[in-house]
Design a protein around this motif. Structure first.
Motif, PDB file in Angstrom:
ATOM      1  N   PHE A 282      83.554   6.607 -66.493  1.00  0.00           N
ATOM      2  CA  PHE A 282      84.470   4.903 -64.874  1.00  0.00           C
ATOM      3  C   PHE A 282      83.677   4.846 -64.131  1.00  0.00           C
ATOM      4  CE2 PHE A 282      87.108   3.613 -61.560  1.00  0.00           C
ATOM      5  CZ  PHE A 282      88.012   3.582 -62.110  1.00  0.00           C
ATOM      6  N   ASP A 283      82.580   5.615 -63.432  1.00  0.00           N
ATOM      7  CA  ASP A 283      81.575   5.622 -63.192  1.00  0.00           C
ATOM      8  C   ASP A 283      80.601   3.767 -63.360  1.00  0.00           C
ATOM      9  OD1 ASP A 283      80.448   4.660 -59.852  1.00  0.00           O
ATOM     10  OD2 ASP A 283      79.040   6.708 -60.350  1.00  0.00           O
ATOM     11  N   LEU A 284      80.492   4.037 -64.070  1.00  0.00           N
ATOM     12  CA  LEU A 284      79.117   3.514 -64.909  1.00  0.00           C
ATOM     13  C   LEU A 284      79.840   2.302 -65.541  1.00  0.00           C
ATOM     14  CD1 LEU A 284      76.793   2.716 -66.945  1.00  0.00           C
ATOM     15  CD2 LEU A 284      78.095   4.171 -69.005  1.00  0.00           C
ATOM     16  N   HIS A 285      81.332   2.165 -66.254  1.00  0.00           N
ATOM     17  CA  HIS A 285      81.648   0.670 -66.489  1.00  0.00           C
ATOM     18  C   HIS A 285      82.035   0.025 -64.716  1.00  0.00           C
ATOM     19  CE1 HIS A 285      84.258  -2.108 -68.744  1.00  0.00           C
ATOM     20  NE2 HIS A 285      84.971  -1.777 -67.672  1.00  0.00           N
ATOM     21  N   HIS A 286      82.102   0.668 -63.862  1.00  0.00           N
ATOM     22  CA  HIS A 286      82.826  -0.383 -62.386  1.00  0.00           C
ATOM     23  C   HIS A 286      81.443  -0.474 -61.669  1.00  0.00           C
ATOM     24  CE1 HIS A 286      86.852   0.472 -64.395  1.00  0.00           C
ATOM     25  NE2 HIS A 286      87.075   0.158 -63.412  1.00  0.00           N
ATOM     26  N   HIS A 287      80.818   0.321 -61.443  1.00  0.00           N
ATOM     27  CA  HIS A 287      79.745   0.723 -60.838  1.00  0.00           C
ATOM     28  C   HIS A 287      78.381   0.185 -61.004  1.00  0.00           C
ATOM     29  CE1 HIS A 287      83.033   1.989 -58.566  1.00  0.00           C
ATOM     30  NE2 HIS A 287      82.901   0.259 -57.551  1.00  0.00           N
ATOM     31  N   LEU A 288      78.154   0.738 -62.771  1.00  0.00           N
ATOM     32  CA  LEU A 288      76.839   1.125 -63.026  1.00  0.00           C
ATOM     33  C   LEU A 288      76.109   2.138 -62.179  1.00  0.00           C
ATOM     34  CD1 LEU A 288      75.302  -1.977 -63.921  1.00  0.00           C
ATOM     35  CD2 LEU A 288      76.532  -1.096 -64.908  1.00  0.00           C
ATOM     36  N   PHE A 289      76.562   2.919 -61.597  1.00  0.00           N
ATOM     37  CA  PHE A 289      76.022   4.099 -61.016  1.00  0.00           C
ATOM     38  C   PHE A 289      75.165   3.631 -59.656  1.00  0.00           C
ATOM     39  CE2 PHE A 289      75.690   6.539 -65.618  1.00  0.00           C
ATOM     40  CZ  PHE A 289      76.908   6.585 -65.116  1.00  0.00           C
ATOM     41  N   ALA A 290      75.411   2.704 -59.232  1.00  0.00           N
ATOM     42  CA  ALA A 290      74.787   2.145 -58.179  1.00  0.00           C
ATOM     43  C   ALA A 290      76.132   1.984 -56.816  1.00  0.00           C
ATOM     44  CB  ALA A 290      73.974   1.072 -58.991  1.00  0.00           C
ATOM     45  N   GLY A 291      77.246   1.739 -56.740  1.00  0.00           N
ATOM     46  CA  GLY A 291      78.126   1.077 -55.917  1.00  0.00           C
ATOM     47  C   GLY A 291      78.326   0.357 -55.797  1.00  0.00           C
ATOM     48  N   ASP A 292      78.581  -0.270 -54.441  1.00  0.00           N
ATOM     49  CA  ASP A 292      78.714  -1.605 -54.308  1.00  0.00           C
ATOM     50  C   ASP A 292      77.656  -2.865 -55.205  1.00  0.00           C
ATOM     51  OD1 ASP A 292      81.147  -1.227 -52.782  1.00  0.00           O
ATOM     52  OD2 ASP A 292      80.290  -1.276 -50.908  1.00  0.00           O
ATOM     53  N   THR A 293      76.362  -2.405 -55.127  1.00  0.00           N
ATOM     54  CA  THR A 293      75.683  -3.212 -56.246  1.00  0.00           C
ATOM     55  C   THR A 293      75.348  -3.305 -57.264  1.00  0.00           C
ATOM     56  OG1 THR A 293      73.495  -2.086 -54.182  1.00  0.00           O
ATOM     57  CG2 THR A 293      73.092  -2.920 -56.155  1.00  0.00           C
ATOM     58  N   GLY A 294      75.424  -2.518 -57.911  1.00  0.00           N
ATOM     59  CA  GLY A 294      75.977  -1.882 -59.538  1.00  0.00           C
ATOM     60  C   GLY A 294      77.212  -2.885 -59.344  1.00  0.00           C
ATOM     61  N   GLU A 295      78.185  -2.829 -59.286  1.00  0.00           N
ATOM     62  CA  GLU A 295      79.989  -4.008 -59.216  1.00  0.00           C
ATOM     63  C   GLU A 295      79.374  -4.946 -58.428  1.00  0.00           C
ATOM     64  OE1 GLU A 295      83.644  -4.643 -56.638  1.00  0.00           O
ATOM     65  OE2 GLU A 295      83.156  -1.843 -57.116  1.00  0.00           O
ATOM     66  N   THR A 296      78.328  -5.622 -57.955  1.00  0.00           N
ATOM     67  CA  THR A 296      77.965  -7.040 -58.147  1.00  0.00           C
ATOM     68  C   THR A 296      77.171  -7.213 -58.949  1.00  0.00           C
ATOM     69  OG1 THR A 296      77.375  -6.926 -55.512  1.00  0.00           O
ATOM     70  CG2 THR A 296      76.279  -8.650 -56.353  1.00  0.00           C
ATOM     71  N   VAL A 297      76.046  -6.377 -59.270  1.00  0.00           N
ATOM     72  CA  VAL A 297      75.307  -7.273 -61.074  1.00  0.00           C
ATOM     73  C   VAL A 297      76.783  -6.883 -62.873  1.00  0.00           C
ATOM     74  CG1 VAL A 297      74.114  -6.293 -62.944  1.00  0.00           C
ATOM     75  CG2 VAL A 297      74.062  -5.839 -60.298  1.00  0.00           C
ATOM     76  N   ILE A 298      77.866  -5.890 -62.413  1.00  0.00           N
ATOM     77  CA  ILE A 298      78.591  -6.558 -62.665  1.00  0.00           C
ATOM     78  C   ILE A 298      78.989  -7.764 -63.608  1.00  0.00           C
ATOM     79  CG2 ILE A 298      81.095  -5.481 -63.612  1.00  0.00           C
ATOM     80  CD1 ILE A 298      79.946  -2.417 -62.886  1.00  0.00           C
TER      81      ILE A 298
END
Length: 361
Positions: free
Chosen positions: A114-130
């Motif tokens: 779930f964290d991978l799909h929603h945040h790429l293991f990178a929190g808010d930064t990962g969510e922005t990338v997504i």
């Protein structure tokens, strides 16, 4: 058309792997309730007020071990999930008996996936990338359909390429992409709206971000400490009295300076798995501060609240889950093969193949 083709190939080569990860992880998460195999996971959902009140009392009895959040068992998953302030968690059965516990998300595949799909293991930064990847994916769908029209007479649907060669992969990419285009558009558009408020404003109207944020904002209340002994039963009973037709979905203790206990409920006409019908109680004396009925939210917010269920296939039953599984796997395949064909396969055809000289005897 040549410029569009160039943009499609280069952007796909750069961001295709992110889309592939999102597609594959999403396809797995659609069926999460089925592959999390634990005792009592298949138990029927219990929603009797007295039973839930007793369970909450039992789980919250000891202030030193109480979780910061309980997500109650649903119709497709028969375990309560507990989340603790230190990042650990647990599953209990619906009577409150411990089934399993973990100290970090890495011990539970459904959590790190779930964290991978929603945040790429990178929190808010990962969510922005997504979010950026989802917008890029929408560009791929639109440009891909336009580019496909040049070769539409050679259309041939295949799950996999006929050969592992660049021409075969490019042909498969075009034809699979056009088949998956409608549902890819749905998945990518809903994902980008959920991540970026400006996209919500573009699709739902300029007033959407403010209305969405207001619908999620708790009422103003002074910070008060959580009482060591709380009337948890009374809280559950009062919530059910306000919304007798609603499922009790989650209970959260005060966080980030809040003095409110939050209880979320799901009314029959709501699509969100945990609903948006919310009650807030004072942390010190349990007094009801405010109750918000999701059916009275603005039309824009109600539309916004159906996006996640559509994106995650939380409605529509098995048939819709299978459709979204196909979309996730198609996105994974399109992204992976586009990266491979762009960065690696082209090397084998980058120049003329030299002819071997005749051997002199």
């Amino acid at each position: 058309m040549k410029t569009l083709d160039l943009l499609h190939r280069w952007i796909g080569g750069l961001i295709g792997l992110v889309l592939a990860v999102l597609g594959f992880s999403g396809a797995l998460l659609v069926h999460k309730d089925a592959w999390v195999i634990l005792p009592h996971a298949s138990d029927a959902q219990v929603q009797e007020t007295a039973a839930i009140a007793a369970t909450v009392e039992r789980i919250m009895a000891d202030p030193t071990t109480r979780p910061e959040m309980i997500t109650f068992a649903g119709r497709n998953f028969g375990l309560n999930r507990l989340r603790f302030a230190n990042g650990s968690g647990a599953y209990t059965d619906q009577a409150g008996d411990l089934v399993t516990r973990w100290s970090s998300q890495w011990e539970r595949p459904e959590l790190w996936l779930f964290d991978l799909h929603h945040h790429l293991f990178a929190g808010d930064t990962g969510e922005t990338v997504i979010g950026i990847a989802a917008i890029a994916g929408l560009f791929f769908v639109i440009s891909g359909v336009i580019l496909w029209t040049r070769t539409r007479k050679t259309f041939e649907f295949r799950i996999l390429p006929k050969r592992v060669s660049r021409p075969a992969i490019l042909r498969h990419h075009r034809d699979l992409g056009v088949v998956a285009a409608p549902l890819l558009t749905l998945a990518l558009l809903t994902g980008s709206i959920l991540v970026f408020r400006p996209v919500a404003a573009l699709i739902l109207g300029p007033a959407a971000p403010a209305q969405i944020d207001a619908s999620l904002k708790p009422p103003s209340h002074p910070h008060v400490p959580l009482a060591a002994k709380h009337d948890w039963r009374g809280l559950i009973v009062e919530a059910r009295a306000h919304f007798p037709d609603a499922e009790i979905r989650s209970l959260s203790l005060p966080r980030q300076g809040s003095g409110l206990i939050t209880l979320r409920m799901k009314r029959p006409d709501e699509w969100l798995p945990n609903g948006r019908t919310t009650l807030w109680f004072a942390a010190d004396d349990g007094r009801l501060v405010k109750a918000r009925d999701a059916s009275r939210l603005s039309q824009i917010v109600m539309i916004y609240n159906v996006l996640y269920p559509l994106h995650a296939a939380k409605v529509g039953g098995l048939s819709y889950r299978l459709l979204m599984t196909f979309v996730g796997l198609a996105l994974s395949l399109l992204g992976t093969l586009s990266v491979w064909s762009f960065w690696f396969a082209r090397k084998s055809v980058s120049g003329p193949v030299p002819q071997l000289a005749k051997v002199q005897h």
